[in-house]
Write a protein that holds these residues in place. Sequence first.
Motif, PDB file in Angstrom:
ATOM      1  N   ILE A 109     -28.894 -24.854  34.152  1.00  0.00           N
ATOM      2  CA  ILE A 109     -28.492 -25.551  35.692  1.00  0.00           C
ATOM      3  C   ILE A 109     -27.326 -26.269  35.500  1.00  0.00           C
ATOM      4  O   ILE A 109     -27.104 -27.042  34.608  1.00  0.00           O
ATOM      5  CB  ILE A 109     -29.912 -26.425  35.779  1.00  0.00           C
ATOM      6  CG1 ILE A 109     -31.108 -25.594  35.749  1.00  0.00           C
ATOM      7  CG2 ILE A 109     -29.506 -27.381  37.046  1.00  0.00           C
ATOM      8  CD1 ILE A 109     -32.274 -26.617  35.940  1.00  0.00           C
ATOM      9  N   ASN A 110     -26.516 -26.124  37.003  1.00  0.00           N
ATOM     10  CA  ASN A 110     -25.365 -26.994  37.031  1.00  0.00           C
ATOM     11  C   ASN A 110     -25.787 -28.139  37.289  1.00  0.00           C
ATOM     12  O   ASN A 110     -26.692 -28.271  38.445  1.00  0.00           O
ATOM     13  CB  ASN A 110     -24.445 -26.283  38.062  1.00  0.00           C
ATOM     14  CG  ASN A 110     -23.920 -25.122  37.694  1.00  0.00           C
ATOM     15  OD1 ASN A 110     -23.418 -24.804  36.501  1.00  0.00           O
ATOM     16  ND2 ASN A 110     -23.841 -24.243  38.456  1.00  0.00           N
ATOM     17  N   TYR A 111     -25.592 -29.212  36.534  1.00  0.00           N
ATOM     18  CA  TYR A 111     -26.135 -30.785  36.723  1.00  0.00           C
ATOM     19  C   TYR A 111     -25.106 -31.472  37.520  1.00  0.00           C
ATOM     20  O   TYR A 111     -25.375 -32.331  38.281  1.00  0.00           O
ATOM     21  CB  TYR A 111     -26.522 -31.233  35.717  1.00  0.00           C
ATOM     22  CG  TYR A 111     -27.499 -32.662  35.740  1.00  0.00           C
ATOM     23  CD1 TYR A 111     -28.580 -32.313  36.342  1.00  0.00           C
ATOM     24  CD2 TYR A 111     -26.875 -33.809  35.409  1.00  0.00           C
ATOM     25  CE1 TYR A 111     -29.504 -33.628  36.584  1.00  0.00           C
ATOM     26  CE2 TYR A 111     -27.552 -34.777  35.987  1.00  0.00           C
ATOM     27  CZ  TYR A 111     -29.009 -34.762  36.165  1.00  0.00           C
ATOM     28  OH  TYR A 111     -29.743 -35.980  36.553  1.00  0.00           O
ATOM     29  N   GLY A 112     -23.822 -31.263  37.457  1.00  0.00           N
ATOM     30  CA  GLY A 112     -22.857 -31.968  38.204  1.00  0.00           C
ATOM     31  C   GLY A 112     -21.653 -31.918  37.498  1.00  0.00           C
ATOM     32  O   GLY A 112     -21.215 -31.293  36.433  1.00  0.00           O
ATOM     33  N   VAL A 113     -20.608 -32.900  37.929  1.00  0.00           N
ATOM     34  CA  VAL A 113     -19.349 -33.040  37.603  1.00  0.00           C
ATOM     35  C   VAL A 113     -19.036 -34.456  37.457  1.00  0.00           C
ATOM     36  O   VAL A 113     -19.040 -35.218  38.539  1.00  0.00           O
ATOM     37  CB  VAL A 113     -18.326 -32.142  38.730  1.00  0.00           C
ATOM     38  CG1 VAL A 113     -16.805 -32.306  37.613  1.00  0.00           C
ATOM     39  CG2 VAL A 113     -18.685 -30.803  38.805  1.00  0.00           C
ATOM     40  N   LEU A 149     -25.177 -30.627  28.229  1.00  0.00           N
ATOM     41  CA  LEU A 149     -23.759 -30.533  27.579  1.00  0.00           C
ATOM     42  C   LEU A 149     -22.638 -30.834  28.846  1.00  0.00           C
ATOM     43  O   LEU A 149     -22.734 -30.674  29.863  1.00  0.00           O
ATOM     44  CB  LEU A 149     -23.263 -28.902  27.282  1.00  0.00           C
ATOM     45  CG  LEU A 149     -23.618 -28.184  26.083  1.00  0.00           C
ATOM     46  CD1 LEU A 149     -25.044 -28.171  25.914  1.00  0.00           C
ATOM     47  CD2 LEU A 149     -23.165 -26.846  26.009  1.00  0.00           C
ATOM     48  N   ILE A 150     -21.936 -31.794  28.006  1.00  0.00           N
ATOM     49  CA  ILE A 150     -20.479 -32.102  28.853  1.00  0.00           C
ATOM     50  C   ILE A 150     -19.452 -31.488  28.372  1.00  0.00           C
ATOM     51  O   ILE A 150     -19.286 -31.456  27.125  1.00  0.00           O
ATOM     52  CB  ILE A 150     -20.288 -33.497  28.987  1.00  0.00           C
ATOM     53  CG1 ILE A 150     -21.806 -34.168  29.433  1.00  0.00           C
ATOM     54  CG2 ILE A 150     -19.218 -34.062  29.669  1.00  0.00           C
ATOM     55  CD1 ILE A 150     -21.581 -35.802  29.362  1.00  0.00           C
ATOM     56  N   VAL A 151     -18.848 -30.581  29.143  1.00  0.00           N
ATOM     57  CA  VAL A 151     -17.651 -29.945  28.687  1.00  0.00           C
ATOM     58  C   VAL A 151     -16.513 -29.993  29.663  1.00  0.00           C
ATOM     59  O   VAL A 151     -16.542 -30.279  30.803  1.00  0.00           O
ATOM     60  CB  VAL A 151     -18.135 -28.266  28.917  1.00  0.00           C
ATOM     61  CG1 VAL A 151     -17.064 -27.344  28.521  1.00  0.00           C
ATOM     62  CG2 VAL A 151     -19.185 -27.868  28.030  1.00  0.00           C
ATOM     63  N   ALA A 165       3.930 -25.886  34.391  1.00  0.00           N
ATOM     64  CA  ALA A 165       3.815 -26.940  33.415  1.00  0.00           C
ATOM     65  C   ALA A 165       2.527 -27.969  33.481  1.00  0.00           C
ATOM     66  O   ALA A 165       2.058 -28.479  32.551  1.00  0.00           O
ATOM     67  CB  ALA A 165       4.722 -28.001  33.898  1.00  0.00           C
ATOM     68  N   LYS A 166       1.822 -27.928  34.581  1.00  0.00           N
ATOM     69  CA  LYS A 166       0.442 -28.533  34.834  1.00  0.00           C
ATOM     70  C   LYS A 166      -0.399 -27.692  34.876  1.00  0.00           C
ATOM     71  O   LYS A 166      -0.350 -26.513  35.682  1.00  0.00           O
ATOM     72  CB  LYS A 166       0.606 -29.486  36.239  1.00  0.00           C
ATOM     73  CG  LYS A 166       1.598 -30.764  36.074  1.00  0.00           C
ATOM     74  CD  LYS A 166       1.438 -31.644  37.411  1.00  0.00           C
ATOM     75  CE  LYS A 166       2.311 -32.773  37.334  1.00  0.00           C
ATOM     76  NZ  LYS A 166       2.461 -33.377  38.525  1.00  0.00           N
ATOM     77  N   PRO A 167      -1.780 -28.108  34.723  1.00  0.00           N
ATOM     78  CA  PRO A 167      -2.777 -27.284  34.964  1.00  0.00           C
ATOM     79  C   PRO A 167      -3.330 -27.178  36.352  1.00  0.00           C
ATOM     80  O   PRO A 167      -3.153 -28.092  37.294  1.00  0.00           O
ATOM     81  CB  PRO A 167      -4.179 -27.939  34.189  1.00  0.00           C
ATOM     82  CG  PRO A 167      -3.754 -29.197  33.875  1.00  0.00           C
ATOM     83  CD  PRO A 167      -2.234 -29.577  34.008  1.00  0.00           C
ATOM     84  N   ALA A 168      -3.962 -26.213  36.797  1.00  0.00           N
ATOM     85  CA  ALA A 168      -4.729 -26.148  38.488  1.00  0.00           C
ATOM     86  C   ALA A 168      -5.655 -26.893  38.545  1.00  0.00           C
ATOM     87  O   ALA A 168      -5.917 -27.545  39.688  1.00  0.00           O
ATOM     88  CB  ALA A 168      -4.696 -24.794  38.634  1.00  0.00           C
ATOM     89  N   LEU A 169      -6.394 -27.279  37.280  1.00  0.00           N
ATOM     90  CA  LEU A 169      -7.568 -27.862  37.408  1.00  0.00           C
ATOM     91  C   LEU A 169      -8.127 -28.538  36.179  1.00  0.00           C
ATOM     92  O   LEU A 169      -7.849 -27.929  35.049  1.00  0.00           O
ATOM     93  CB  LEU A 169      -8.698 -26.914  37.684  1.00  0.00           C
ATOM     94  CG  LEU A 169     -10.121 -27.344  37.883  1.00  0.00           C
ATOM     95  CD1 LEU A 169     -11.046 -26.675  38.954  1.00  0.00           C
ATOM     96  CD2 LEU A 169     -10.916 -27.300  36.426  1.00  0.00           C
ATOM     97  N   ALA A 170      -8.696 -29.904  36.293  1.00  0.00           N
ATOM     98  CA  ALA A 170      -9.289 -30.456  34.976  1.00  0.00           C
ATOM     99  C   ALA A 170     -10.646 -30.881  35.372  1.00  0.00           C
ATOM    100  O   ALA A 170     -10.917 -31.699  36.466  1.00  0.00           O
ATOM    101  CB  ALA A 170      -8.361 -31.468  34.543  1.00  0.00           C
ATOM    102  N   ALA A 171     -11.397 -30.386  34.704  1.00  0.00           N
ATOM    103  CA  ALA A 171     -13.052 -30.731  34.991  1.00  0.00           C
ATOM    104  C   ALA A 171     -13.810 -31.230  33.900  1.00  0.00           C
ATOM    105  O   ALA A 171     -13.445 -30.691  32.735  1.00  0.00           O
ATOM    106  CB  ALA A 171     -13.511 -29.445  35.516  1.00  0.00           C
ATOM    107  N   GLU A 172     -14.509 -31.960  33.943  1.00  0.00           N
ATOM    108  CA  GLU A 172     -15.637 -32.429  33.154  1.00  0.00           C
ATOM    109  C   GLU A 172     -16.957 -31.983  33.621  1.00  0.00           C
ATOM    110  O   GLU A 172     -17.612 -32.831  34.385  1.00  0.00           O
ATOM    111  CB  GLU A 172     -15.656 -33.903  32.562  1.00  0.00           C
ATOM    112  CG  GLU A 172     -16.289 -34.363  31.556  1.00  0.00           C
ATOM    113  CD  GLU A 172     -16.098 -35.789  31.140  1.00  0.00           C
ATOM    114  OE1 GLU A 172     -16.897 -36.638  31.480  1.00  0.00           O
ATOM    115  OE2 GLU A 172     -15.081 -36.068  30.446  1.00  0.00           O
ATOM    116  N   THR A 173     -17.622 -30.937  33.337  1.00  0.00           N
ATOM    117  CA  THR A 173     -18.631 -30.213  33.888  1.00  0.00           C
ATOM    118  C   THR A 173     -19.999 -30.715  33.167  1.00  0.00           C
ATOM    119  O   THR A 173     -19.854 -30.988  31.939  1.00  0.00           O
ATOM    120  CB  THR A 173     -18.785 -28.813  33.960  1.00  0.00           C
ATOM    121  OG1 THR A 173     -18.556 -28.267  32.928  1.00  0.00           O
ATOM    122  CG2 THR A 173     -17.584 -28.520  35.189  1.00  0.00           C
ATOM    123  N   VAL A 174     -21.041 -31.018  33.814  1.00  0.00           N
ATOM    124  CA  VAL A 174     -22.419 -31.224  33.112  1.00  0.00           C
ATOM    125  C   VAL A 174     -23.349 -30.262  33.424  1.00  0.00           C
ATOM    126  O   VAL A 174     -23.479 -29.752  34.703  1.00  0.00           O
ATOM    127  CB  VAL A 174     -22.903 -32.597  33.724  1.00  0.00           C
ATOM    128  CG1 VAL A 174     -24.234 -32.896  32.908  1.00  0.00           C
ATOM    129  CG2 VAL A 174     -21.883 -33.607  33.648  1.00  0.00           C
TER     130      VAL A 174
END
Length: 153
Positions: free
Chosen positions: A86-90, A123-125, A135-144
């Motif tokens: 289950i996607n729990y959030g970001v 899990l937090i990833v 040079a920079k990422p398109a996305l930076a996420a911390e998903t749960v």
Amino acid sequence: MITFRTLAELRDSVGQHLGHSDWLTIEQDRIDEFARATGDHQWIHVDPSRAADGPFGATIAHGWLSASLLPVLTKQIYSVDATMAINYGVNKLRFPAPVRVGSSVRAGSTLIDVSEQGDAVQLIVRTEIAVKDAAKPALAAETVGRYYLREAQ
């Protein structure tokens, strides 16, 4: 790709970089389909002629399109042997740089935390989606995510 089968394997991997996905090229068709699905038809995404003279020099993918690629990219990096996920959030989500049409992107993930939440393992990833030659990422996420493991703990 790494497959986690037990809570112990997950706990042993906290803090570790799990790897990278393959590169995926973002074509205008994908951007247009996302615009149709979400109703976001802003010209920077769907009007190549106007976007050519705009701030990015071409159409760009929606930030939320980049976020929606997380499942397809991260499943190339890791999986959890679970009966259900289950996607729990970001916890955190940023879009530091645009993804111009025709660019290639890939994800890289690090397992940040593992905890038991009732019958589930949470899990937090941390994942970054990089743009090739940018040079920079398109996305930076911390998903749960919450996983119901197959193996009894």
